[in-house]
Design a protein around this motif. Structure first.
Motif, PDB file in Angstrom:
ATOM      1  N   GLN A 174      -9.368  32.490  40.952  1.00 10.55           N
ATOM      2  CA  GLN A 174     -10.431  32.802  41.114  1.00 10.55           C
ATOM      3  C   GLN A 174     -10.591  34.301  41.729  1.00 10.55           C
ATOM      4  N   ALA A 175     -11.701  34.800  41.362  1.00 10.01           N
ATOM      5  CA  ALA A 175     -12.101  36.224  41.486  1.00 10.01           C
ATOM      6  C   ALA A 175     -11.626  36.760  42.810  1.00 10.01           C
ATOM      7  N   GLY A 176     -12.033  35.882  44.142  1.00 10.28           N
ATOM      8  CA  GLY A 176     -12.047  36.543  45.320  1.00 10.28           C
ATOM      9  C   GLY A 176     -10.590  36.503  45.907  1.00 10.28           C
ATOM     10  N   ALA A 177      -9.538  35.891  45.336  1.00 14.18           N
ATOM     11  CA  ALA A 177      -8.247  36.300  45.768  1.00 14.18           C
ATOM     12  C   ALA A 177      -7.858  37.718  46.238  1.00 14.18           C
ATOM     13  N   LEU A 178      -7.645  37.664  47.501  1.00  9.92           N
ATOM     14  CA  LEU A 178      -7.152  39.125  48.298  1.00  9.92           C
ATOM     15  C   LEU A 178      -5.650  39.133  47.502  1.00  9.92           C
ATOM     16  N   GLY A 179      -5.119  40.644  47.345  1.00  9.89           N
ATOM     17  CA  GLY A 179      -3.941  40.670  46.838  1.00  9.89           C
ATOM     18  C   GLY A 179      -2.707  40.120  47.478  1.00  9.89           C
ATOM     19  N   PRO A 180      -2.637  40.211  48.843  1.00  7.38           N
ATOM     20  CA  PRO A 180      -1.451  39.439  49.218  1.00  7.38           C
ATOM     21  C   PRO A 180      -1.394  37.855  48.972  1.00  7.38           C
ATOM     22  N   ASP A 181      -2.674  37.238  49.167  1.00  6.73           N
ATOM     23  CA  ASP A 181      -2.748  35.874  49.039  1.00  6.73           C
ATOM     24  C   ASP A 181      -2.488  35.437  47.581  1.00  6.73           C
ATOM     25  N   LEU A 182      -3.013  36.452  46.533  1.00  7.49           N
ATOM     26  CA  LEU A 182      -2.767  35.965  45.333  1.00  7.49           C
ATOM     27  C   LEU A 182      -1.206  35.899  44.918  1.00  7.49           C
ATOM     28  N   GLU A 183      -0.569  36.969  45.423  1.00  7.79           N
ATOM     29  CA  GLU A 183       1.054  37.136  45.328  1.00  7.79           C
ATOM     30  C   GLU A 183       1.683  35.842  45.864  1.00  7.79           C
ATOM     31  N   ASP A 184       1.072  35.321  47.158  1.00 11.61           N
ATOM     32  CA  ASP A 184       1.739  34.409  47.912  1.00 11.61           C
ATOM     33  C   ASP A 184       1.829  33.055  47.067  1.00 11.61           C
ATOM     34  N   GLN A 185       0.554  32.812  46.534  1.00  9.00           N
ATOM     35  CA  GLN A 185       0.310  31.576  45.832  1.00  9.00           C
ATOM     36  C   GLN A 185       1.408  31.642  44.305  1.00  9.00           C
ATOM     37  N   LEU A 186       1.507  32.764  43.953  1.00 12.49           N
ATOM     38  CA  LEU A 186       2.423  32.821  42.665  1.00 12.49           C
ATOM     39  C   LEU A 186       3.934  32.762  42.973  1.00 12.49           C
ATOM     40  N   ARG A 187       4.149  33.061  44.132  1.00 12.05           N
ATOM     41  CA  ARG A 187       5.668  33.233  44.502  1.00 12.05           C
ATOM     42  C   ARG A 187       6.482  32.025  44.116  1.00 12.05           C
ATOM     43  N   PRO A 188       5.783  30.616  44.591  1.00  8.54           N
ATOM     44  CA  PRO A 188       6.719  29.689  44.356  1.00  8.54           C
ATOM     45  C   PRO A 188       6.961  29.299  42.876  1.00  8.54           C
ATOM     46  N   HIS A 189       6.395  29.938  42.172  1.00  6.93           N
ATOM     47  CA  HIS A 189       6.503  29.973  40.558  1.00  6.93           C
ATOM     48  C   HIS A 189       7.496  31.031  39.998  1.00  6.93           C
ATOM     49  N   LEU A 190       7.867  31.881  40.969  1.00  8.46           N
ATOM     50  CA  LEU A 190       8.887  32.938  40.620  1.00  8.46           C
ATOM     51  C   LEU A 190       8.102  33.949  39.560  1.00  8.46           C
ATOM     52  N   LEU A 191       6.808  34.025  39.692  1.00 11.66           N
ATOM     53  CA  LEU A 191       6.113  34.871  38.812  1.00 11.66           C
ATOM     54  C   LEU A 191       5.352  35.811  39.842  1.00 11.66           C
ATOM     55  N   THR A 192       4.773  37.020  38.904  1.00 12.38           N
ATOM     56  CA  THR A 192       3.830  37.787  39.807  1.00 12.38           C
ATOM     57  C   THR A 192       2.996  38.552  38.810  1.00 12.38           C
ATOM     58  N   LEU A 193       1.785  38.944  39.397  1.00  8.45           N
ATOM     59  CA  LEU A 193       0.659  39.789  38.674  1.00  8.45           C
ATOM     60  C   LEU A 193       1.271  40.975  38.729  1.00  8.45           C
ATOM     61  N   ARG A 194       1.796  41.619  39.693  1.00  7.79           N
ATOM     62  CA  ARG A 194       2.440  42.859  39.962  1.00  7.79           C
ATOM     63  C   ARG A 194       1.554  43.781  39.608  1.00  7.79           C
ATOM     64  N   HIS A 195       0.144  43.857  40.345  1.00 12.96           N
ATOM     65  CA  HIS A 195      -0.825  44.749  40.194  1.00 12.96           C
ATOM     66  C   HIS A 195      -1.073  45.250  41.556  1.00 12.96           C
ATOM     67  N   PHE A 196      -0.535  46.229  41.830  1.00 12.78           N
ATOM     68  CA  PHE A 196      -0.712  46.834  43.363  1.00 12.78           C
ATOM     69  C   PHE A 196      -1.190  48.335  43.431  1.00 12.78           C
ATOM     70  N   PRO A 197      -2.791  48.216  43.568  1.00  9.72           N
ATOM     71  CA  PRO A 197      -3.401  49.480  43.876  1.00  9.72           C
ATOM     72  C   PRO A 197      -3.113  49.727  45.449  1.00  9.72           C
ATOM     73  N   GLN A 198      -3.331  50.915  45.806  1.00  6.84           N
ATOM     74  CA  GLN A 198      -3.183  51.286  47.299  1.00  6.84           C
ATOM     75  C   GLN A 198      -3.951  50.305  48.194  1.00  6.84           C
ATOM     76  N   SER A 199      -4.885  49.704  47.587  1.00  5.90           N
ATOM     77  CA  SER A 199      -5.986  48.920  48.347  1.00  5.90           C
ATOM     78  C   SER A 199      -5.409  47.381  48.378  1.00  5.90           C
ATOM     79  N   PHE A 200      -4.324  47.193  47.793  1.00  7.36           N
ATOM     80  CA  PHE A 200      -3.778  45.818  47.585  1.00  7.36           C
ATOM     81  C   PHE A 200      -4.079  44.751  48.618  1.00  7.36           C
ATOM     82  N   GLU A 201      -3.688  45.483  49.868  1.00  6.20           N
ATOM     83  CA  GLU A 201      -3.907  44.514  50.873  1.00  6.20           C
ATOM     84  C   GLU A 201      -5.327  43.911  51.354  1.00  6.20           C
TER      85      GLU A 201
END
Length: 546
Positions: A174-201
């Protein structure tokens, strides 16, 4: 495989400045910074309070069917009035935040978005998609009076990873996922989007897509565009849903219409994005140069090699000193490599040797990562214990927006802007920006300004210079001064055929430069698309087209 909703943090976002309210410099730190910039105020401006703003009652009320999605709380409305550019912070400090939205809506599903757009169209209410509110180009505020009311559309209640395709290494999010929350939800799958702008947080997937945001990769997959498989977009004319495909040559891409559209054509509600395994091997190093032109040649050689560093950021001497990465007159090249399946130390050493062949000097030892899970802190490659310059730059990268706000409290102009141009234009462009923006600031304030440069992203055919401007302000007139300096910078960029923005988006602040840059037939087609998809003109008025 469905994801789970991440619980929100208990920390409070600053309504007037960057990031967390408890992370801003205190008064003493502000004074100490101001002392380094002649011509600033003797004491910092007070931290602004919502209670001191003149916030009118909402001009409209939502219908009962939508009331549960909408708030009119003054603090919430003030927090959604602007983005986080210097001019936004300076206006808030002077109690002039601009037009405050009448309502803030937080839909929880796509139907809620559609219903809100239908209601807003019927009532002549402008709808400004907010994302995480980290815009630095005037992209999330309403300017003007053509609409009876303004609704800020905040999608952060739609922040779930809905599906993960582990075989195809992709996820529907979903489009409203903030960067840290998005990565936290992907972590159990051992995957990452790995898109980290300075505003990531503090930014969302939808915001990245709507602004074609740049991430931390300095080469290769530099923009969010490179990770998109398909989009769903709600428009007043209906919902656009593209097919999920690895590639297609079937005519103009429907996704390309909405990537970078900044909420002017529709509201991005979800996307399938390409993922990767979390990196386990990392290595970083710093190389210094006494001659900036030698450093530019080294970076060009790296960009044209087959090494593909994840991080290849060149800081000129002023920027390196500001970050604490070097002193004196030495520029610093920060290099980083990462991989999920093989050590990267040899690639790093090859890159360092290439940089040394252009007159660079190596200080310190290589930092090599072991078999650890990849970081999700929004930072480029690097491991603890690496070069002191790398560590200093990393720390400054995270802290810089807060320090900017501290300088703003001292009445200083402290802002950044970025661009991109081909290699043949880069040296002249950088010199012209330094000279002409610096001269304009001196003439306007009577005090010398600092104009630093770093390269954030590099390509075989060009690079993206990122400029930092530090200057004494004019008390009570800081915004007008920055607008004048911004206009000078925009003229330099246009003269050198450099883009008005590489990854900060157009918003409202960059519209003059964008209008000059785009071909007129394309502008004609864009206006036609706006008219067809948003016939009542309610979506983010003033962004991209009138």
């Amino acid at each position: 495989m469905a994801g789970t909703t991440v619980q929100p943090t208990s920390r409070t976002r600053s309504w007037w400045g960057w990031g967390w309210a408890d992370a801003h410099p205190d008064d003493a730190e502000c004074v100490a910074m101001g002392a380094l910039l002649p011509g600033t105020l003797a004491r910092p401006l007070p931290v602004p309070r919502v209670a001191d703003l003149d916030i009118a009652r909402p001009a409209v009320e939502p219908p009962p069917s939508l009331a549960h999605l909408v708030r009119d709380d003054p603090a919430d409305r003030a927090a959604h009035a602007m983005g986080k550019a210097y001019r936004d912070v300076a206006r808030a400090l002077r109690g002039r935040p601009g037009r405050i939205p009448d309502l803030v809506a937080r839909p929880t599903d796509e139907q809620g978005v559609a219903d809100l757009l239908d209601w807003a169209g019927d009532r002549e209410v402008a709808v400004v998609p907010y994302g995480g509110g980290s815009s630095v180009s005037g992209g999330v505020e309403y300017r003007g009076d053509a609409h009876r009311a303004v609704l800020s559309l905040d999608l952060t209640a739609m922040g779930r990873v809905l599906e993960v395709d582990t075989e195809g290494r992709a996820a529907r999010i979903q489009a409203g996922a903030l960067g840290p929350d998005l990565e936290d939800q992907l972590r159990p799958h051992l995957l990452t989007l790995r898109h980290f702008p300075q505003s990531f947080e503090f930014s969302t997937l939808g915001g990245w897509l709507a602004t074609r945001a740049g991430g931390h990769y300095a080469t290769g997959r530099t923009h969010i565009d490179d990770f998109v498989q398909s989009l769903r977009v709600v428009t007043p004319a209906g919902t656009s849903s593209s097919w999920r495909l690895p590639a297609s040559g079937a005519g103009p891409s429907p996704d390309r219409l909405f990537l970078g559209s900044e909420g002017a054509l529709g509201v991005i509600t979800e996307a399938w994005v390409r993922l990767q395994e979390r990196p386990r091997h990392k290595a970083s190093a710093a190389v210094t140069f006494t001659d900036f032109q030698d450093a530019l040649r080294a970076v060009r050689a790296l960009a044209q090699s087959d090494l593909s560093p994840a991080n290849c950021r060149l800081l000129d001497a002023g920027e390196a000193a500001l970050a604490g990465a070097a002193g004196g007159d030495r520029s610093v090249l920060v290099l980083g490599f990462e991989s999920a399946d093989e050590p990267v130390a040899r690639r790093l050493e090859r890159a360092v040797r290439l940089a040394l062949s252009y007159g660079g000097r190596r200080d310190g030892a290589t930092a090599a990562g072991g078999a650890r899970g990849g970081s999700s802190d929004g930072m480029p490659s690097g491991a603890p214990g690496g070069d002191a310059a790398v560590r200093a730059w990393r720390s400054a990268f995270l802290r810089m927006p807060y320090l900017r706000d501290g300088l703003a409290r001292m009445g200083a102009v402290a802002e950044t802007f970025e661009t991109a141009a081909t290699w043949d234009r880069i040296p002249g462009l950088i010199e012209a920006v330094r000279t002409e923006v610096g001269a304009a600031a001196l003439k306007a304030t009577g005090h010398p300004a600092t104009v630093n440069c770093r390269l954030t992203h590099v390509y075989p055919d060009g690079a993206a210079p990122y400029f930092t401007v530090l200057a004494a302000g004019r008390a009570g007139d800081e915004v007008a001064l920055w607008d004048d300096l911004k206009a000078v910078a925009g003229e330099v960029l246009h003269r050198h055929r450099a883009t008005i923005t590489h990854h900060h988006a157009v918003g409202r602040d960059h519209r003059p430069g964008y209008d000059l840059q785009r071909p007129e037939p394309f502008a004609l087609a864009l206006r036609a698309a706006k008219g067809a998809l948003d016939p009542r003109g309610i979506l983010n008025p003033g962004v991209l087209v009138d």
